[in-house]
Design a protein around this motif. Structure first.
Motif, PDB file in Angstrom:
ATOM      1  N   ALA A  37       0.825  -1.207   0.000  1.00 35.23           N
ATOM      2  CA  ALA A  37       0.000   0.000   0.000  1.00 35.23           C
ATOM      3  C   ALA A  37       0.856   1.252   0.000  1.00 35.23           C
ATOM      4  O   ALA A  37       1.979   1.266   0.498  1.00 35.23           O
ATOM      5  N   MET A  38       0.297   2.318  -0.548  1.00 37.64           N
ATOM      6  CA  MET A  38       0.886   3.643  -0.423  1.00 37.64           C
ATOM      7  C   MET A  38       0.408   4.237   0.894  1.00 37.64           C
ATOM      8  O   MET A  38      -0.748   4.027   1.298  1.00 37.64           O
ATOM      9  N   VAL A  39       1.263   4.983   1.553  1.00 40.99           N
ATOM     10  CA  VAL A  39       0.901   5.549   2.852  1.00 40.99           C
ATOM     11  C   VAL A  39      -0.279   6.507   2.722  1.00 40.99           C
ATOM     12  O   VAL A  39      -1.092   6.640   3.640  1.00 40.99           O
ATOM     13  N   GLN A  40      -0.405   7.158   1.557  1.00 40.25           N
ATOM     14  CA  GLN A  40      -1.520   8.078   1.355  1.00 40.25           C
ATOM     15  C   GLN A  40      -2.856   7.348   1.435  1.00 40.25           C
ATOM     16  O   GLN A  40      -3.855   7.879   1.914  1.00 40.25           O
ATOM     17  N   THR A  41      -2.869   6.109   0.938  1.00 40.21           N
ATOM     18  CA  THR A  41      -4.094   5.310   0.957  1.00 40.21           C
ATOM     19  C   THR A  41      -4.324   4.698   2.328  1.00 40.21           C
ATOM     20  O   THR A  41      -5.415   4.786   2.897  1.00 40.21           O
ATOM     21  N   LEU A  42      -3.305   4.074   2.871  1.00 31.18           N
ATOM     22  CA  LEU A  42      -3.450   3.357   4.132  1.00 31.18           C
ATOM     23  C   LEU A  42      -3.782   4.286   5.291  1.00 31.18           C
ATOM     24  O   LEU A  42      -4.448   3.886   6.252  1.00 31.18           O
ATOM     25  N   MET A  67       9.051   9.540   8.337  1.00 29.82           N
ATOM     26  CA  MET A  67       8.419   9.654   9.654  1.00 29.82           C
ATOM     27  C   MET A  67       8.889  10.888  10.407  1.00 29.82           C
ATOM     28  O   MET A  67       8.214  11.373  11.307  1.00 29.82           O
ATOM     29  N   ARG A  68      10.070  11.360  10.027  1.00 32.26           N
ATOM     30  CA  ARG A  68      10.621  12.495  10.748  1.00 32.26           C
ATOM     31  C   ARG A  68      11.376  13.409   9.800  1.00 32.26           C
ATOM     32  O   ARG A  68      12.598  13.417   9.754  1.00 32.26           O
ATOM     33  N   THR A  69      10.641  14.163   8.992  1.00 32.49           N
ATOM     34  CA  THR A  69      11.279  15.106   8.086  1.00 32.49           C
ATOM     35  C   THR A  69      10.481  16.392   8.052  1.00 32.49           C
ATOM     36  O   THR A  69       9.264  16.376   7.839  1.00 32.49           O
ATOM     37  N   SER A  70      11.136  17.500   8.272  1.00 28.68           N
ATOM     38  CA  SER A  70      10.458  18.792   8.285  1.00 28.68           C
ATOM     39  C   SER A  70      10.129  19.290   6.883  1.00 28.68           C
ATOM     40  O   SER A  70       9.378  20.246   6.722  1.00 28.68           O
ATOM     41  N   LYS A  71      10.674  18.616   5.865  1.00 26.75           N
ATOM     42  CA  LYS A  71      10.465  19.081   4.490  1.00 26.75           C
ATOM     43  C   LYS A  71       9.061  18.762   3.980  1.00 26.75           C
ATOM     44  O   LYS A  71       8.580  19.400   3.050  1.00 26.75           O
ATOM     45  N   ASP A  72       8.416  17.751   4.545  1.00 27.91           N
ATOM     46  CA  ASP A  72       7.089  17.354   4.066  1.00 27.91           C
ATOM     47  C   ASP A  72       6.230  16.972   5.268  1.00 27.91           C
ATOM     48  O   ASP A  72       5.994  15.793   5.531  1.00 27.91           O
ATOM     49  N   LYS A  74       3.093  17.020   5.848  1.00 27.45           N
ATOM     50  CA  LYS A  74       1.868  16.285   5.547  1.00 27.45           C
ATOM     51  C   LYS A  74       2.150  14.794   5.424  1.00 27.45           C
ATOM     52  O   LYS A  74       1.442  13.961   6.004  1.00 27.45           O
ATOM     53  N   LYS A  75       3.194  14.451   4.687  1.00 31.31           N
ATOM     54  CA  LYS A  75       3.524  13.041   4.533  1.00 31.31           C
ATOM     55  C   LYS A  75       4.055  12.465   5.837  1.00 31.31           C
ATOM     56  O   LYS A  75       3.810  11.305   6.165  1.00 31.31           O
ATOM     57  N   MET A  76       4.792  13.272   6.588  1.00 36.63           N
ATOM     58  CA  MET A  76       5.290  12.826   7.883  1.00 36.63           C
ATOM     59  C   MET A  76       4.125  12.428   8.789  1.00 36.63           C
ATOM     60  O   MET A  76       4.173  11.401   9.474  1.00 36.63           O
ATOM     61  N   ALA A  77       3.058  13.229   8.774  1.00 36.01           N
ATOM     62  CA  ALA A  77       1.884  12.936   9.598  1.00 36.01           C
ATOM     63  C   ALA A  77       1.223  11.629   9.172  1.00 36.01           C
ATOM     64  O   ALA A  77       0.733  10.863  10.011  1.00 36.01           O
ATOM     65  N   MET A  78       1.213  11.350   7.866  1.00 33.84           N
ATOM     66  CA  MET A  78       0.643  10.101   7.366  1.00 33.84           C
ATOM     67  C   MET A  78       1.417   8.899   7.877  1.00 33.84           C
ATOM     68  O   MET A  78       0.848   7.913   8.359  1.00 33.84           O
ATOM     69  N   TYR A  79       2.754   8.971   7.767  1.00 30.09           N
ATOM     70  CA  TYR A  79       3.600   7.874   8.231  1.00 30.09           C
ATOM     71  C   TYR A  79       3.416   7.642   9.729  1.00 30.09           C
ATOM     72  O   TYR A  79       3.283   6.503  10.195  1.00 30.09           O
ATOM     73  N   GLN A  80       3.412   8.722  10.499  1.00 26.41           N
ATOM     74  CA  GLN A  80       3.304   8.587  11.946  1.00 26.41           C
ATOM     75  C   GLN A  80       1.937   8.059  12.364  1.00 26.41           C
ATOM     76  O   GLN A  80       1.813   7.309  13.335  1.00 26.41           O
ATOM     77  N   LYS A  81       0.911   8.415  11.616  1.00 26.21           N
ATOM     78  CA  LYS A  81      -0.434   7.922  11.901  1.00 26.21           C
ATOM     79  C   LYS A  81      -0.501   6.410  11.747  1.00 26.21           C
ATOM     80  O   LYS A  81      -1.052   5.706  12.605  1.00 26.21           O
ATOM     81  N   VAL A  82       0.062   5.895  10.674  1.00 24.91           N
ATOM     82  CA  VAL A  82       0.083   4.449  10.437  1.00 24.91           C
ATOM     83  C   VAL A  82       0.973   3.761  11.474  1.00 24.91           C
ATOM     84  O   VAL A  82       0.607   2.717  12.033  1.00 24.91           O
ATOM     85  N   TYR A  83       2.132   4.355  11.730  1.00 23.89           N
ATOM     86  CA  TYR A  83       3.079   3.786  12.698  1.00 23.89           C
ATOM     87  C   TYR A  83       2.439   3.676  14.078  1.00 23.89           C
ATOM     88  O   TYR A  83       2.565   2.647  14.763  1.00 23.89           O
ATOM     89  N   ASP A 102      17.945  17.707   8.752  1.00 22.10           N
ATOM     90  CA  ASP A 102      16.985  18.526   9.494  1.00 22.10           C
ATOM     91  C   ASP A 102      16.913  18.138  10.966  1.00 22.10           C
ATOM     92  O   ASP A 102      16.067  18.635  11.711  1.00 22.10           O
ATOM     93  N   GLY A 103      17.797  17.230  11.391  1.00 23.57           N
ATOM     94  CA  GLY A 103      17.874  16.881  12.800  1.00 23.57           C
ATOM     95  C   GLY A 103      16.899  15.825  13.262  1.00 23.57           C
ATOM     96  O   GLY A 103      16.876  15.468  14.444  1.00 23.57           O
ATOM     97  N   GLY A 104      16.073  15.293  12.374  1.00 25.46           N
ATOM     98  CA  GLY A 104      15.100  14.274  12.753  1.00 25.46           C
ATOM     99  C   GLY A 104      15.766  12.956  13.125  1.00 25.46           C
ATOM    100  O   GLY A 104      16.703  12.523  12.469  1.00 25.46           O
ATOM    101  N   ASP A 105      15.285  12.333  14.202  1.00 26.02           N
ATOM    102  CA  ASP A 105      15.838  11.062  14.667  1.00 26.02           C
ATOM    103  C   ASP A 105      14.976   9.916  14.153  1.00 26.02           C
ATOM    104  O   ASP A 105      13.873   9.679  14.654  1.00 26.02           O
ATOM    105  N   ILE A 106      15.470   9.202  13.158  1.00 20.72           N
ATOM    106  CA  ILE A 106      14.730   8.082  12.582  1.00 20.72           C
ATOM    107  C   ILE A 106      14.897   6.827  13.428  1.00 20.72           C
ATOM    108  O   ILE A 106      13.976   6.017  13.561  1.00 20.72           O
ATOM    109  N   TYR A 107      16.065   6.663  13.984  1.00 20.32           N
ATOM    110  CA  TYR A 107      16.400   5.430  14.691  1.00 20.32           C
ATOM    111  C   TYR A 107      15.472   5.152  15.871  1.00 20.32           C
ATOM    112  O   TYR A 107      15.194   4.005  16.206  1.00 20.32           O
ATOM    113  N   LYS A 108      14.967   6.205  16.522  1.00 21.39           N
ATOM    114  CA  LYS A 108      14.161   6.004  17.728  1.00 21.39           C
ATOM    115  C   LYS A 108      12.870   5.238  17.439  1.00 21.39           C
ATOM    116  O   LYS A 108      12.336   4.570  18.329  1.00 21.39           O
ATOM    117  N   TYR A 109      12.381   5.320  16.209  1.00 18.03           N
ATOM    118  CA  TYR A 109      11.146   4.616  15.868  1.00 18.03           C
ATOM    119  C   TYR A 109      11.345   3.103  15.828  1.00 18.03           C
ATOM    120  O   TYR A 109      10.375   2.345  15.832  1.00 18.03           O
TER     121      TYR A 109
END
Length: 266
Positions: A37-42, A67-72, A74-83, A102-109
């Motif tokens: 699935a695409m995250v936009q759909t899921l 999941m952690r990028t300040s550049k997008d 809207k998409k970050m919110a989609m990923y985090q919602k599913v996660y 951008d300083g986002g910590d991906i590893y913590k997820y």
């Protein structure tokens, strides 16, 4: 959608007929063994909540840096919602850019567990990705101003700048028998106008005869697939030399025939 379909085909090659695969598209859920699935759909409420939080044993997040990028946001919110919604037995994140500017910590997820890591040079040495040559071209200067994606539209599509881009691309060339290129730009109107200019008679008289199209998020999946098919073809009256693109083909695109990429944006 093409990326999701390609991923599904890869899993089918690996697992063979031992599994049933399903594609979630346009709001239709799937109940197969392996769901793609695409995250936009899921992330849509009616789709997401049609599954139980523990519905899946194993979940893979491709491009998990989203999941952690300040550049997008809207998409970050989609990923985090599913996660946040799903509680699988095992969760895997995949990304080529875990260290974020951008300083986002991906590893913590993923509890800071790194199960496998391969760097660019090692990937090239092991024939996992193709080798490439990278050239940084000097900014085009007009009236003392460096022209970039923040410049006015008129300057972005001026004849002199178009010639500058073409001259640079032709100077450094491509690998293969026929040019098959992608050009990334910053604005939809810029992609449309540059595609038009690359095809105009002025450039044909100068010895250039390019066939190009512009694609953006507003183009349908069928239009995108048709353009890629035309780019990959080796002969025919409808072959494409370049696809100008905005906000698509940024990640995960699998078109091995592409032999020249131009970044007209940062």
């Amino acid at each position: 959608e093409k990326i999701v379909k390609d991923a599904m085909k890869t899993f089918e090659r690996v697992f063979g007929n031992k599994i049933e695969t399903g594609l979630m598209t346009q709001g239709n859920r799937s109940d197969k063994d392996f769901v793609f699935a695409m995250v936009q759909t899921l992330s849509r409420d009616n789709i997401l909540h049609s599954y139980k939080p523990d519905e899946f044993d194993y979940i893979v997040f491709d491009e998990c840096h989203r999941m952690r990028t300040s550049k997008d946001p809207k998409k970050m919110a989609m990923y985090q919602k599913v996660y946040d919604y799903f509680k699988p037995k095992f969760m895997l994140g995949m990304t080529a850019t875990p260290e974020r500017t951008d300083g986002g910590d991906i590893y913590k997820y993923f509890d800071h567990n790194v199960v496998y890591e391969i760097r660019l040079k090692d990937a090239i040495d092991n024939d996992l990705i193709c080798d490439f040559h990278y050239y940084g071209i000097e900014d085009f200067i007009v009236d003392g101003e460096a022209i970039d994606e923040k410049s006015s539209f008129v300057k972005l599509v001026s004849d002199k700048r178009v010639k500058h881009v073409i001259d640079a691309a032709e100077k450094y060339g491509f690998s293969g028998n026929r040019l098959k290129g992608l050009i990334f730009v910053s604005r939809v109107e810029e992609a449309i106008e540059l595609s038009k200019l690359f095809n105009e008679t002025y450039y044909e008289k100068a010895g250039r005869n390019y066939q190009t199209v512009a694609l953006a998020g507003c183009n349908s999946e069928d239009e995108r697939e048709d353009a890629i098919d035309r780019l990959e073809k080796d002969e025919g009256s409808d072959v494409l030399d370049y696809i100008f693109t905005v906000d698509i083909f940024n990640e995960g695109l699998d078109v091995p025939d592409v032999n020249l990429i131009v970044f007209n944006r940062t």
